[in-house]
Design an enzyme around this catalytic site. Sequence first.
Site, PDB file in Angstrom:
ATOM      1  CE  LYS A   1      25.836  40.216  44.811  1.00 12.08           C
ATOM      2  NZ  LYS A   1      27.107  40.995  44.785  1.00 12.08           N
TER       3      LYS A   1
ATOM      4  CB  SER B   1      29.392  43.896  45.734  1.00  9.54           C
ATOM      5  OG  SER B   1      28.945  44.884  44.844  1.00  9.54           O
TER       6      SER B   1
ATOM      7  CB  SER C   1      25.646  44.524  44.143  1.00  7.87           C
ATOM      8  OG  SER C   1      26.697  43.568  44.115  1.00  7.87           O
TER       9      SER C   1
HETATM   10  N1  GLN Z   1      29.302  49.373  43.206  1.00  5.86           N
HETATM   11  C1  GLN Z   1      30.275  48.773  42.350  1.00  5.86           C
HETATM   12  C2  GLN Z   1      29.687  48.587  40.972  1.00  5.86           C
HETATM   13  O1  GLN Z   1      28.574  48.924  40.777  1.00  5.86           O
HETATM   14  C3  GLN Z   1      30.774  47.475  42.904  1.00  5.86           C
HETATM   15  C4  GLN Z   1      29.802  46.388  42.764  1.00  5.86           C
HETATM   16  C5  GLN Z   1      30.372  45.029  43.054  1.00  5.86           C
HETATM   17  O2  GLN Z   1      31.376  44.896  43.736  1.00  5.86           O
HETATM   18  N2  GLN Z   1      29.735  44.005  42.489  1.00  5.86           N
HETATM   19  O3  GLN Z   1      30.319  48.097  40.072  1.00  5.86           O
END
Ligand code: GLN
Length: 459
Positions: free
Chosen positions: A55, A154, A130
């Site tokens: 990532k 994510s 994400s």
């Molecule tokens: N969707 C969650 C957020 O926007 C989790 C994202 C993540 O785990 N980086 O914070």
Amino acid sequence: SAAELDARLRAEGEARGGELNCFTWRSGEADAPSARGLPPPLDAAPLWGIGGVVKANICVRDRITDCGSRLLARWRPPYDATAVARLREAGAQILGATVMDEFGMGSSTEHSAVGPARNPHDTTRVPGGSSGGAAAAVAAGLAFFALGSDTGGSVRQPAHCCGVAGLRPTYGRVSRYGLVAYASSLDQIGPLAPTVADCAAVYGVVAGRDDYDATSLDASVGAPLAAAARPAAGLTIGVPRDLLALADADTVADFDASLDALRGEGVAVVDIALPDSEVMLAAYYVIAAAEASANLARFDGVAFGERGRGDDYAAMTAGTRAAGFGREVKRRILLGTFVLSAGYRDAHYERARRARQLVTGVYRTALAACDAIATPTAPTAAFPLGEKVDDPLLMYRSDVFTVGPSLAGLPALTVPTGRDRDGLPLSLQLTGPALGEETLFTLGAAVERARGFRAEGAA
Ligand code: GLN
């Protein structure tokens, strides 16, 4: 051979990488020893010649690590994250970096400065987020594994959307050195891969104490691959039935099929309660925003990335942040600054911290009665691009099953299980006690065997 695999990745990467928009960059490591068809060295490392991606918020030395942000569009860190360094030592090749929601803030990969990534099962749908580009790349067969980061889901939620396995390790299990911080008390690096055993193999390489991360745990990583090969008979799964009201009908039907499959493997299934679960989303989004507002203060146009115009420091910084950050990131910074500000801190941030302690206790009690907790990973399969992007609360609700383990610092594994009526992947999430990754691999591999889901067909 590694050379054939490498050639396949290259050919497919050219054909599919563009359509899926899953890569921030791809390497031309054509001179890697494995690509030249050389046999493995006599002391071959465990991932020798295996190509994976990371990532774009995990530092790869001298390569663009943009975190999905315009502000870091040209930023190249001068060092490898510890997880990346360990992959290289294990013989893996880093084939590229993957598209993500900006700084990890999102559940669809639509909040990305380089456009959304797409789901290989249906390119009109999101790959989750994400770590959406990472999940899409693995599901499409463009990488054998990926490293994602999981703050509130994510790794698990995109693994769910794309039909691959994904692990959020126990908080502190994998070094965060070289992971660009979003919410430091929640962030963890975790693997995505086609199977649970592949996840276990990558986890075994990246997990463990690191002197560069004071929060990393000094505990034995055990034998993750052996755990994935062990029978699950005799273990007990706890099911919080009340929570299933949050999921759609196909998700619940698939979840029940997974429980039946586990019973067939000799696993006991018991009812448990996860009381107060309605506070989890609220607590998560307050704490994550608060920490993000502090962490992102460092992007002032001086030390990292792009610099906006301005006659003095204040104007330059304001210009940099106004043009560099996207809408969702600005929303989180405003929210986080608000919940930390004098007069509001007790009502919001301190209250969320107390709720987090409550949630941690709820999980501790629940896990005293079982080896792991089973829920769906998400309320629905992958949703259409555009469906939630203008409605933040709707988007945040995608994380209703994943934020609990994050708040409690617990490991959680997503295992693909079946498909909904549109043919989109569905999955099971298994949450274990702290440092319980091996149990999750044992149970996850049993689910995989019994349900027979394979990510192939996505490409
Ligand atoms: N969707 C969650 C957020 O926007 C989790 C994202 C993540 O785990 N980086 O914070």
